[in-house]
Design a protein around this motif. Structure first.
Motif, mmCIF file in Angstrom:
data_model
loop_
_atom_site.group_PDB
_atom_site.id
_atom_site.type_symbol
_atom_site.label_atom_id
_atom_site.label_comp_id
_atom_site.label_asym_id
_atom_site.label_seq_id
_atom_site.Cartn_x
_atom_site.Cartn_y
_atom_site.Cartn_z
ATOM 1 N N UNK B 278 0.832 -1.207 0.000
ATOM 2 C CA UNK B 278 0.000 0.000 0.000
ATOM 3 C C UNK B 278 0.869 1.262 0.000
ATOM 4 N N UNK B 279 0.303 2.410 -0.405
ATOM 5 C CA UNK B 279 1.053 3.663 -0.379
ATOM 6 C C UNK B 279 1.667 3.891 1.012
ATOM 7 N N UNK B 280 2.810 4.552 1.023
ATOM 8 C CA UNK B 280 3.588 4.821 2.248
ATOM 9 C C UNK B 280 4.371 3.600 2.705
ATOM 10 N N UNK B 281 4.154 2.459 2.091
ATOM 11 C CA UNK B 281 4.945 1.275 2.435
ATOM 12 C C UNK B 281 6.263 1.308 1.699
ATOM 13 N N UNK B 282 7.034 0.210 1.786
ATOM 14 C CA UNK B 282 8.308 0.225 1.083
ATOM 15 C C UNK B 282 8.709 -1.161 0.584
ATOM 16 N N UNK B 283 9.566 -1.145 -0.429
ATOM 17 C CA UNK B 283 10.136 -2.362 -0.986
ATOM 18 C C UNK B 283 11.656 -2.236 -0.859
ATOM 19 N N UNK B 284 12.302 -3.265 -0.319
ATOM 20 C CA UNK B 284 13.751 -3.215 -0.109
ATOM 21 C C UNK B 284 14.424 -4.373 -0.853
ATOM 22 N N UNK B 285 15.428 -4.034 -1.655
ATOM 23 C CA UNK B 285 16.182 -5.065 -2.374
ATOM 24 C C UNK B 285 17.550 -5.194 -1.717
ATOM 25 N N UNK B 286 17.913 -6.404 -1.345
ATOM 26 C CA UNK B 286 19.190 -6.606 -0.662
ATOM 27 C C UNK B 286 19.986 -7.711 -1.338
ATOM 28 N N UNK B 287 21.306 -7.598 -1.218
ATOM 29 C CA UNK B 287 22.157 -8.701 -1.658
ATOM 30 C C UNK B 287 23.205 -8.922 -0.595
ATOM 31 N N UNK B 288 23.439 -10.179 -0.239
ATOM 32 C CA UNK B 288 24.447 -10.440 0.785
ATOM 33 C C UNK B 288 25.026 -11.829 0.628
ATOM 34 N N UNK B 289 26.118 -12.052 1.355
ATOM 35 C CA UNK B 289 26.726 -13.382 1.398
ATOM 36 C C UNK B 289 26.273 -14.050 2.688
ATOM 37 N N UNK B 290 26.124 -15.369 2.647
ATOM 38 C CA UNK B 290 25.738 -16.115 3.832
ATOM 39 C C UNK B 290 26.868 -17.084 4.156
ATOM 40 N N UNK B 291 27.320 -17.044 5.402
ATOM 41 C CA UNK B 291 28.509 -17.812 5.775
ATOM 42 C C UNK B 291 28.365 -19.299 5.487
ATOM 43 N N UNK B 292 27.180 -19.828 5.745
ATOM 44 C CA UNK B 292 26.977 -21.263 5.598
ATOM 45 C C UNK B 292 26.986 -21.714 4.137
ATOM 46 N N UNK B 293 26.869 -20.779 3.207
ATOM 47 C CA UNK B 293 26.748 -21.135 1.794
ATOM 48 C C UNK B 293 27.644 -20.207 0.965
#
Lengths: 132, 543
Positions: B278-293
């Motif tokens: 809905x308006x005022x909400x947000x979408x976040x795109x992230x990229x990261x490394x995971x230690x186990x993989x």
């Protein structure tokens, strides 16, 4: 300096008309052909700087046209951009191997098409200002 | 039985049991031809040469026991009907065999000739039916592919016409357009884009079904690709007043993936996120490394939307699935986007999943493999199965000027790579497309040679050839440099592969260090500082 001349080869008269308007607005001259056979004769007569070529054409499809261009001493240097409704996965590599410089699937984005035209025509790059 | 002639392959090691079965076979049908072997290996070898009408198979043989026996036979000859000869005490195993594709089973000591004949005849008939079904399924799939490919082609022609003339009107090439007319034309253009996306998805989904989607992986910087996707979706987010943010782990190495396909997945996930937030909400795109993989990079797209219930979560990656609760948008699309995204991610060797709670938003995550230079480098740094003493790397860096667009840059990169290929000795040197991002941004290639003198000639030729390109001259900046890398001498206990990998790791490190520093974790609120907004939703602007 003369405006660069682009040959539009497509059997759809609406598309030829639309491309003519679009290219003229960007300072290119255009000539047209509606089938594979006349594509070659118009190219010989008009000596265009670039050809925009459809693949599905009457009287010799786009691949036949590409082959004839390659085989001709006077026409083999003219860069060709393919603009077709065919699917890139089945046709893109084949067209590039046949000598085309770039492949666009219809409907193509106007800016992308114009950018590749500019990148392909050394004399006109960056002859017209890019949209900001 | 089968046109009057039945050829039975009997795989049985107990001579008494084998004799009994042969006797019953002859009793049932005097025309039957029986070939007997007593080891599985002999049976498999027989099937490689001849195709028996049916296989009678004992499960416990000298060279194979239990479930392994029928699995190997089914794997080797999937079209041949198999009937198992089971002992009194392993009916459970026989049942398991039926589930896995064996046609029938007979319990030894309880085999009559009519029993045996019927089991064999039915096995052959059922197998033939299965084959017919499979052929017909393939034909239908092929027909569907051709039909959709034809329809998509035919739909594109009039769509192109609409697209062309709407943009001609919008761009004012046919005279002034007043604001109200512009608004209506914008609606038409949006619909053209939706139609185009649907036509594309239809074809892609059919292809995914028949395993015909192709990917062209190369070395990419995932951060650039995420920034690009976000800048392409910025206008959509802004229109809906949804924030669009990026969080990048700065330590992410190169990723081995097809940039266009990854962009397609990202756009799909971000577009969905915006749609269901809905308006005022947000979408976040992230990229990261995971230690186990450590061999994969993790990319996620989170939204603050209404979330997805457990039933929908289980089905959301299925073809044509649409969440019945997501009725707020008037045009839901075809329900193919996530199905295609899943196929694309899996083709890269990654996986995709969703975590969500009703009322608390959703997070779609997927993984992509990291790039490994080792494989590509190995032909250049080894010679006759030995590691060379040294290798010279020629690095060609191209940096686009701000005025150049992505497609034009892509074309220039393609042409440059071609030129580069002509500047090396094909049998001795190697060109590696170690590109920063084939799409847009700093791009570079590495050519590897084995001696410094030749590398210098190579450098000169590359520079001259590329500088002669008018397109490149106007669109980007060229830098060519060479550096020698000494290769470690042979060490005991290390295989050639290990050493090649060690060298490749060092080179990767060098190449990575030479990149401009990546942007740190940052957030952007809908406003993205992209050089160009590439969404086609914005009408083109011509002079």
């Amino acid at each position: 300096m003369d405006k660069p001349k682009i040959l539009i080869v497509d059997d759809d008269p609406d598309l030829r008309r639309a491309l003519k308007i679009r290219l003229r607005a960007n300072h290119y001259d255009t000539v047209q052909a509606a089938d594979g056979y006349s594509a070659i004769s118009v190219a010989q007569k008009e000596n265009p700087n670039l050809i925009i070529l459809d693949l599905g054409l009457p009287a010799g499809d786009g691949f036949v046209v590409l082959q004839r261009l390659q085989d001709s001493d006077s026409l083999s240097d003219i860069p060709v951009i393919v603009l077709t409704a065919r699917d890139p996965q089945s046709s893109e590599e084949k067209t590039l191997q046949a000598g085309a410089r770039a492949f666009f699937q219809k409907p193509a984005d106007n800016n992308e098409l114009l950018d590749v035209i500019r990148a392909t025509l050394p004399n006109t790059w960056p002859g017209t200002a890019l949209p900001s | 039985m089968n046109n009057g002639h039945t050829h039975v392959l009997l795989i049985e090691d107990n001579p008494g049991d084998a004799d009994l079965v042969r006797l019953r076979l002859v009793e049932a049908d005097s025309g039957v031809e029986v070939s007997s072997v007593n080891r599985l290996a002999d049976g498999l070898a027989f099937m490689a040469k001849e195709s028996p009408s049916v296989v009678l198979l004992d499960l416990n043989l000298p060279d194979s026991r239990g479930a392994d026996t029928f699995r190997k036979v089914l794997e080797k000859a999937p079209g041949v009907p198999v009937v198992i000869l089971s002992g009194q005490d392993d009916e459970a195993l026989a049942m398991k065999a039926l589930h896995q594709g064996v046609q029938d089973y007979l319990v030894k000591g309880d085999i009559t000739s009519s029993h045996l004949e019927r089991a064999m005849r039915y096995a052959i008939e059922r197998q033939a039916l299965l084959r017919t079904l499979e052929i017909s399924r393939q034909q239908q799939l092929e027909f569907k592919n051709q039909f959709l490919s034809h329809v998509s082609h035919e739909l594109r022609t009039p769509l192109t016409s609409i697209h062309q003339f709407v943009t001609i009107l919008l761009d004012g090439l046919a005279g002034e357009v007043n604001p109200e007319q512009r608004y209506h034309l914008g609606t038409v253009l949006n619909s053209v884009h939706q139609l185009r996306a649907m036509i594309r998805d239809l074809l892609e989904a059919t292809r995914a079904e028949s395993g015909k989607i192709r990917i062209e992986p190369c070395c990419i910087t995932i951060g650039d690709l995420i920034q690009q996707a976000v800048s392409m979706m910025a206008a959509t987010a802004k229109e809906k007043q949804v924030g669009l943010e990026v969080g990048l782990d700065t330590r992410i190495p190169f990723v081995y993936a097809d940039p266009d396909r990854v962009l397609q997945v990202l756009i799909n996930l971000i577009d969905n996120g915006i749609k269901f937030t809905p308006p005022e909400g947000s979408v976040v795109v992230k990229a990261c490394m995971v230690e186990a993989d450590p061999k994969m990079v993790y990319i996620s797209v989170s939204d603050t939307g209404r979330g997805i219930g457990p039933e929908a979560r289980a089905l959301i990656f299925e073809r044509l699935y649409q969440d019945p609760n997501s009725v707020d948008n008037n045009r839901a699309g075809l329900g193919l986007g996530l199905f295609i995204a899943k196929q694309l991610v899996e083709l890269h060797g990654g996986r995709i999943w969703v975590a969500s709670e009703v009322g608390n938003g959703s997070t779609f995550s997927f993984t992509l493999p990291l790039y490994s230079l080792a494989k590509l480098l190995s032909p250049a740094i080894t010679y006759a199965d030995r590691l060379r003493d040294a290798v010279v790397l020629v690095k060609v860096e191209l940096t686009p000027l701000p005025s150049v667009s992505r497609p034009a840059w892509k074309e220039i990169c393609r042409q440059s790579l071609e030129t580069l290929g002509r500047c090396v000795y094909l049998d001795k040197d190697l060109v590696l497309p170690v590109t920063g991002n084939v799409g847009f941004g700093e791009t570079f290639f590495v050519a590897a040679s084995t001696d410094l003198e030749r590398a210098e000639i190579m450098m000169k030729r590359i520079r001259e050839q590329l500088e002669a390109r008018a397109g490149l001259k106007a669109a980007g900046v060229l830098k060519v440099s060479a550096s020698a890398v000494a290769l470690p001498s042979a060490e005991d206990g290390k295989t050639l592969e290990d050493r090649v990998r060690a060298v490749a790791d060092r080179i990767t490190e060098m190449v990575t260090l030479a990149l401009p520093p990546k942007p740190g974790p940052e957030s952007m609120d809908g406003e993205v500082s992209a050089a160009r907004n590439e969404t086609e939703a914005n009408p083109t602007e011509q002079n």
